[in-house]
Design an enzyme around this catalytic site. Structure first.
Site: not given
Ligand code: XIL
Length: 387
Positions: A179, A295
């Protein structure tokens, strides 16, 4: 309650304009209509797992997992083993997340949680992804008091070297930088305002990939980002900036091998422009990069409360998206951010305004297959073979 928009998505053209308010009556109508005139249904598929279906096409399917669920919920863990070929720790490799963080202090590393996930992977012959080495979130409290322009490069290198070496030879891939693009921050090249950018300038991304490549020459090194799927000005800007970044890194000879498209889809978003999405993926692939869907899940907070309607729309979002993405031969893997609605970050991060439990993943909270599962299975079946 079925809205006009739900009716439209379900193909209930004849229902639009009909005023019906009893949810019992509505669910009967939905079932009957599904039997006869739905434009698309998501029939149950054979018992073959998603991993097998994906693998038949030369793809990996996997899921994010949390160590404590694998330990405390054996039924769930069994489903992970049966369904996935690859897992990625959802928290355990972030600098600071969970009860036992990786970076408890500036000079120490605690691999207890992440090692438990890695052991689960190796015990069950699952591939492992690493997420994530450089991110603006999940930084420990000590970070802001300790890291500055003078020592940031040493902290970055030491973190990456120590963590990547610890798992060297065992990681399929690493999300090296997560990100880094946010055009709305208004900085040059669309870079996100992060502590790393502040301390090290735009080169922090290059430095991170170089350190990771040195520590594990075999792992696939990935740049991972979100907010890229739709035909909206925001997503247009993000796609353009991400592409520019990837181009720049490749031109500079930075050891980057793949792009991770997070793919947190919005089930209520109607601006999926197949042509634009296809073009973006082709542009990324033309740089010689592989692509992973890292994701995937479908946010359902703006969808109908009616589960039949909602599950149908979530399934449609999965299939529409995967059909385009899997057409791109550079795509090598699809991971969902969780497997079951029992455990999903969206319960906390994108809750429904009506307070109903969210249903964004292929299995429901009782670990039963949903239409989303069938949709994914069919998308894998229809995907071209990677050979
Ligand atoms: C999220 C997790 O799922 C949560 O449990 C945590 O508290 C915050 O992060 N993009 C990403 C992930 O790259 O690391 C994130 O994961 C979701 C969005």
């Amino acid at each position: 309650m079925i809205t006009r928009r739900d009716a439209f998505h379900l193909g209930l053209g004849t229902l639009v304009g009909v005023s019906v308010s009893s949810s019992k009556l509505l669910s009967q109508i939905v079932v009957q209509t599904q039997d006869t005139s739905l434009p698309r249904t998501f029939p149950a598929v054979t018992n073959t797992s998603l991993a097998e279906k994906a693998e038949a096409k030369g793809l990996y399917y996997g899921s994010a997992v949390l160590r404590h669920h694998l330990i405390s919920d054996s039924h769930y863990a069994d489903h992970i083993i049966q369904t996935c070929k690859m897992i990625v720790p959802e928290w355990e490799l972030k600098w600071s997340a969970g009860a036992c963080p990786l970076r408890p202090t500036p000079h120490t590393f605690d691999f207890t949680s992440a090692d438990a996930v890695a052991l689960f992977a190796s015990n069950h012959k699952l591939l492992l992804r690493g997420h994530t080495l450089v991110w603006h979130l999940s930084l420990p409290n000590w970070f802001s008091e300790t890291v500055n322009s003078q020592n940031a490069e040493a902290y970055l290198n030491n973190h990456i070297q120590t963590v990547v070496e610890h798992y060297a030879g065992r990681m399929h891939s690493w999300d090296v930088v997560n990100e880094a693009i946010e055009p709305q921050d208004g900085l040059s090249e669309g870079l996100r305002k992060t502590p790393w950018l502040k301390f090290l300038g735009a080169d922090y991304i290059k430095l991170a990939f170089q350190a990771a490549a040195e520590a594990d020459p075999k792992a696939l090194l990935v740049y991972n980002d979100y907010g890229l799927e739709y035909d909206t000005p925001k997503h247009d800007a993000k796609r353009a900036a991400v592409l520019k970044l990837l181009e720049r890194l490749k031109t500079q000879g930075v050891p980057i091998h793949a792009f991770g498209m997070q793919s947190h889809l919005d089930g209520s978003e109607t601006h999926l422009n197949l042509k634009k999405l296809r073009q973006f993926l082709a542009d990324v692939a033309s740089l010689g990069l592989k692509i992973l869907v890292t994701e995937l899940d479908v946010i359902d907070k703006n969808l109908s409360a009616d589960i039949t309607v909602r599950d149908h729309m979530v399934a449609a979002a999965y299939e529409d998206y995967l059909n385009v993405v899997l057409d791109e031969p550079a795509v090598i893997a699809v991971l969902t951010w969780g497997l079951s609605d029992r455990y999903t970050w969206l319960s906390e991060f994108e809750p429904r305004p009506d307070g109903l439990p969210v249903r964004p993943l292929p299995l429901d909270a009782n670990l039963n297959r949903k239409l989303a599962w069938n949709a994914m299975a069919r998308a894998f079946d229809n995907a071209p073979n990677r050979g």
